[in-house]
Design an enzyme around this catalytic site. Structure first.
Site, PDB file in Angstrom:
ATOM      1  N   THR A 225       5.662   1.241   2.028  1.00  0.00           N
ATOM      2  CA  THR A 225       6.510   0.441   1.184  1.00  0.00           C
ATOM      3  C   THR A 225       6.180   1.127  -0.197  1.00  0.00           C
ATOM      4  OG1 THR A 225       6.628  -1.103   2.646  1.00  0.00           O
ATOM      5  CG2 THR A 225       7.399  -1.583   0.348  1.00  0.00           C
TER       6      THR A 225
ATOM      7  N   ASP B 272      -7.818   3.415  11.886  1.00  0.00           N
ATOM      8  CA  ASP B 272      -7.986   2.039  11.210  1.00  0.00           C
ATOM      9  C   ASP B 272      -8.103   1.160  12.309  1.00  0.00           C
ATOM     10  OD1 ASP B 272      -4.784   1.574   9.867  1.00  0.00           O
ATOM     11  OD2 ASP B 272      -5.492   2.620  11.492  1.00  0.00           O
TER      12      ASP B 272
ATOM     13  N   SER C 193       0.738   7.092   7.907  1.00  0.00           N
ATOM     14  CA  SER C 193       1.901   7.404   8.247  1.00  0.00           C
ATOM     15  C   SER C 193       2.768   8.203   7.153  1.00  0.00           C
ATOM     16  CB  SER C 193       2.722   6.016   8.073  1.00  0.00           C
ATOM     17  OG  SER C 193       2.889   5.349   6.791  1.00  0.00           O
TER      18      SER C 193
ATOM     19  N   SER D 131       0.931  -1.314   0.031  1.00  0.00           N
ATOM     20  CA  SER D 131       0.108  -0.055  -0.015  1.00  0.00           C
ATOM     21  C   SER D 131       0.830   1.271  -0.061  1.00  0.00           C
ATOM     22  CB  SER D 131      -0.839  -0.108   1.324  1.00  0.00           C
ATOM     23  OG  SER D 131      -1.679  -1.057   1.326  1.00  0.00           O
ATOM     24  N   ARG D 132       0.222   2.361  -0.028  1.00  0.00           N
ATOM     25  CA  ARG D 132       0.857   3.554  -0.050  1.00  0.00           C
ATOM     26  C   ARG D 132       0.449   3.975   1.272  1.00  0.00           C
ATOM     27  NH1 ARG D 132       2.761   5.648  -4.509  1.00  0.00           N
ATOM     28  NH2 ARG D 132       1.810   5.260  -6.593  1.00  0.00           N
ATOM     29  N   ALA D 133       0.961   4.878   1.927  1.00  0.00           N
ATOM     30  CA  ALA D 133       0.828   5.438   3.508  1.00  0.00           C
ATOM     31  C   ALA D 133      -0.606   5.442   3.685  1.00  0.00           C
ATOM     32  CB  ALA D 133       1.551   6.511   3.755  1.00  0.00           C
ATOM     33  N   ILE D 134      -1.007   4.991   5.038  1.00  0.00           N
ATOM     34  CA  ILE D 134      -2.425   5.060   5.355  1.00  0.00           C
ATOM     35  C   ILE D 134      -2.406   6.383   6.316  1.00  0.00           C
ATOM     36  CG2 ILE D 134      -4.466   4.355   6.436  1.00  0.00           C
ATOM     37  CD1 ILE D 134      -3.680   1.521   5.813  1.00  0.00           C
TER      38      ILE D 134
END
Lengths: 509, 509
Positions: free
Chosen positions: B220, B273, B216, B211-214
């Protein structure tokens, strides 16, 4: 390290305001070029929340970026809501910067995670909401959390207080100050204008403010706006009450509990309103308006907003406890919510019913007259104007003598004029497919159909209901008539009612 | 009554599409003139949700009205997201109509009112979300409800399945298919690229999507995008894995669990989340990618995403139960989450750490190397490549031999190239105000500072951490360095860290 002291204003960059004439309702939107110097130097990305400052005025807006000539690289394009809030003129220089992190969102998160909202936290949330700092995402999370994890007594008191204190408040040099409210959910239950007229004629002070519709096809403010001006400021509202004893104005115009308007917009989109939010919404407006005695109508029925006697009792109890905290006397009355009141559903159609009752016209809806007198009577008893048990008869005397209509018209003229309601151009009767007896009416889907027809935004749209529970009908007899302002909406609502043939259920004779 | 049969398409009106070049991220927006014939005939108001149709493509957009020459009265202006989803060219005719009522919102409301989500309801919600039919208000309500009233096992399984089935899925002609995941919350914990390189060198098939950052400052995918291309489609991803055994691509590009991207955007704005949503997010991507064996890193610490051993155990249990339902073997490892891993926080800074470890550079962060070998070892043991207890040593041999770096570079070249990370132009060291020993590091506020610096959107922005727990520092010694791409952001993040001097706590010696 060298740093600006905390609390100093963030760095600002300046752009020329450009009015886009963009109607976004309450949403403040800003548009800049992706290649503008301010965008590059501040590192804004699409959908950023930004702070816009014009002199002493400051708002938070959602930023969008454009690659075309919508704006020049020295301009910032703004929606009408942003333009109005910032008090701008074309070309005016405004500064754009990163907003401070919204600390109150931590309180929303705590609520979501099951912690109770305290006074300070609630105040911080409501203050940020009133200042327009919450995006739709934030507002929706707060509204949803208050439904999913219902507010307890202390949270409801805190929310009520925060909603009162973040808006304007007024006090009166006399007492008692009477008020009434219906928790809604029952289409056509438009007793307020009749109750105000009766009580004001009898010398009560009843400075009534009403909401626009939350999840219904018409609120009292939407309905009264058909007949007169309801968007009065506080000074004008006080003038009308001083002259006439009562008024029917839109609460948003006098800025009582402005948080309510922001929350209502989200509740409407979600079709959600929780007990605690409902109590805070109702009472914050009454308290801010200076009310001392309030009667609350709670219709109960399987498709009303309150569906059971138990839920009604819980709501009654919370209303009374919270009101007590603010020194307000509340009496709530549980009424029949199994079918709509009156015939019209939608602003103009409901206004027509109200006038028919006030004028004692032949065929005026008797259920609306009866319910208005019940509420007015309870209020007359609550303030001590009528003896216990004698209030309703006193109210009926005033209504049927014509005195209530005279008072109603006088209040309308004091508010700005008197207009007769008109009906929408496009209509279609929905006919009984077979003979039968009306055994149930689904308030929710009937209200949904009236909303699809265009209510409350289209004033003359809605539904005129021709039958009541227990009526016997012939095949082909009209059950109700749809009214819409545009042919597209008529086709659309016809689709909806065709897919929902059991909105009105007929049992074979 | 005469009506179109239910289910027939709504009435349509036609306008010419006009590209506004407006970047709104995922949001489909449409702009028409308030006085356009279609607006009048359909009765659209500002903020209406409308259905737009171009041939076989159909989306729901939010409608705004303008009174200026942004568009002509025969045009409809569209945001880039709407333009892309409808596959338009300038002047193309599209139809605009009222969308059908979103029936799945009733399921969201049921959840808010405490009922459990069933399979059918969950599927309906996720299908509508993937089709772009939910507004931000609706999405936020769903996300909040799933946090406030946590999903149980069956709901989590249903959500996982719905997220898998509404996206693309792939299967492999070999087994096992390895994968790993970290539940996040720990800045700089960028083990994935190293784990993939080690395992792929040892012959495992590890088609890793990230994923892209949630919430954060870097995910990665954000980090690997600094070094190579990560936005590969499924065919290209399969080509890389067939050639190299492993890959590191962005999950959104291959359309595994596309619902996740819509939900992540809202979770990021709310900084929320929930456990169930987290499990569904993690596992739906693994299941869609065809994984059979998955190791999950759960960092635990007072300021990590998972704060207690009890919460970690609950998450472990839910992960394993849900994975079991889909025939996937999961091993989750609880790791130290009391401080960041490595030095960099932000895409480029973390990429630099990853390369330093893979190249065994002097001064490469030993904690990152150690943790990557721990995870790789667990995966080697889970698939039976290493004996129990021998996995980590096997991984270390591969890392320190340089074989992992060679494999890493080969995968990058197969994905589209290899780039060295660069650092942002603007930087500022934050100095110890007095001598002391580092006794706590607040992951959350450090991550918040890195986000304010510009991460993850600004790739080269972030924080380089110079100390670890237990280190002794002198007054004036740099604790960490801020990096930003724009001076405005540097000033802003300096304000934030000045207001939060205890992000790194020093105890007097």
């Amino acid at each position: 390290m060298t740093a600006k002291p905390p609390g100093s204003p963030p760095l600002a960059n300046v752009l020329n305001a450009h009015r886009l004439g963009l109607d976004t309702q309450h949403e403040a939107m800003a548009f800049i070029r992706a290649d503008s110097p301010v965008c590059r130097s501040e590192g804004f990305s699409a959908h950023s929340r930004v702070q816009l400052i014009n002199g002493s005025r400051s708002i938070i807006a959602t930023l969008y970026q454009t690659s075309t000539d919508l704006v020049s690289d020295q301009q910032i394009g703004l929606s009408e809501a942003a333009w109005r809030l910032l008090g701008l003129t074309e070309g005016c220089q405004i500064s754009i910067s990163h907003p401070a992190p919204l600390e109150s969102l931590k309180k929303v998160r705590s609520k979501v995670f099951g912690q109770r909202l305290g006074e300070a936290g609630t105040n911080a949330i409501i203050t940020d909401i009133v200042a327009g700092r919450y995006s739709d995402i934030h507002l929706s999370s707060f509204v949803t959390a208050c439904s999913a994890l219902p507010l307890d007594l202390n949270e409801t008191i805190a929310l009520t207080r925060a909603m009162v204190e973040t808006g304007s408040q007024t006090t009166w040099d006399r007492a008692p100050i009477a008020d009434k409210h219906c928790v809604g959910g029952l289409p056509g239950n438009r007793t307020t204008p009749i109750v105000v007229a009766i009580c004001a004629f009898l010398g009560l002070t009843i400075p009534k403010t009403s909401s626009r519709a939350i999840t219904s096809p018409a609120g009292t403010a939407d309905t009264m706006e058909v007949i007169t001006d309801v968007d009065l400021d506080l000074a004008n509202m006080r003038r009308v009450v001083d002259q006439q004893g009562g008024c029917f104005v839109w609460g948003g115009g006098v800025q009582f509990s402005p948080a309510d308007d922001a929350l209502i917009r989200i509740e409407r989109a979600l079709n959600l309103d929780s007990e605690g939010a409902l109590v805070a919404s109702v009472l914050s407006k009454k308290i801010a308006a200076g009310a001392t005695h309030v009667v609350i109508d709670i219709p109960v029925g399987p498709t009303a907003k309150v569906r059971s006697q138990a839920a009604a009792a819980s709501l009654q109890s919370l209303l009374e406890k919270v009101a007590n905290e603010f020194g307000v006397k509340v009496q709530s009355i549980i009424t029949d919510g199994t079918q709509p009141v009156g015939r019209g559903i939608g602003p103009s159609l409901e206004a027509r019913d109200v006038l028919a009752v006030l004028r004692s016209e032949p065929g005026a809806p008797a259920d609306l007259a009866d319910r208005a007198c019940l509420i007015a009577g309870a209020l007359l008893e609550l303030v001590g104007k009528a003896d216990a048990g004698a209030g309703k008869a006193m109210a009926m005397d005033v209504l049927y003598s014509g005195a209530a209509y005279t008072k109603f018209e006088a209040i309308c003229r004091a508010q700005g004029g008197f207009r007769e309601p008109e009906l929408a151009e496009h209509s279609r009767p929905i006919l009984a497919p077979a003979p039968g007896r009306v055994t149930s009416i689904d308030n929710r889907r009937l209200a949904q159909a009236a909303k699809l027809a265009g209510g409350p935004d289209d004033k003359t749209a809605g539904i005129d209901l021709h039958v009541r529970l227990g009526d016997s009908v012939q095949a082909g007899q009209p059950l109700y008539t749809l009214y819409t302002e545009a042919p597209g909406e008529l086709a659309y609502v016809i689709d909806y009612v065709a897919a929902n043939p059991d909105i009105i259920e007929l049992t074979k004779p």
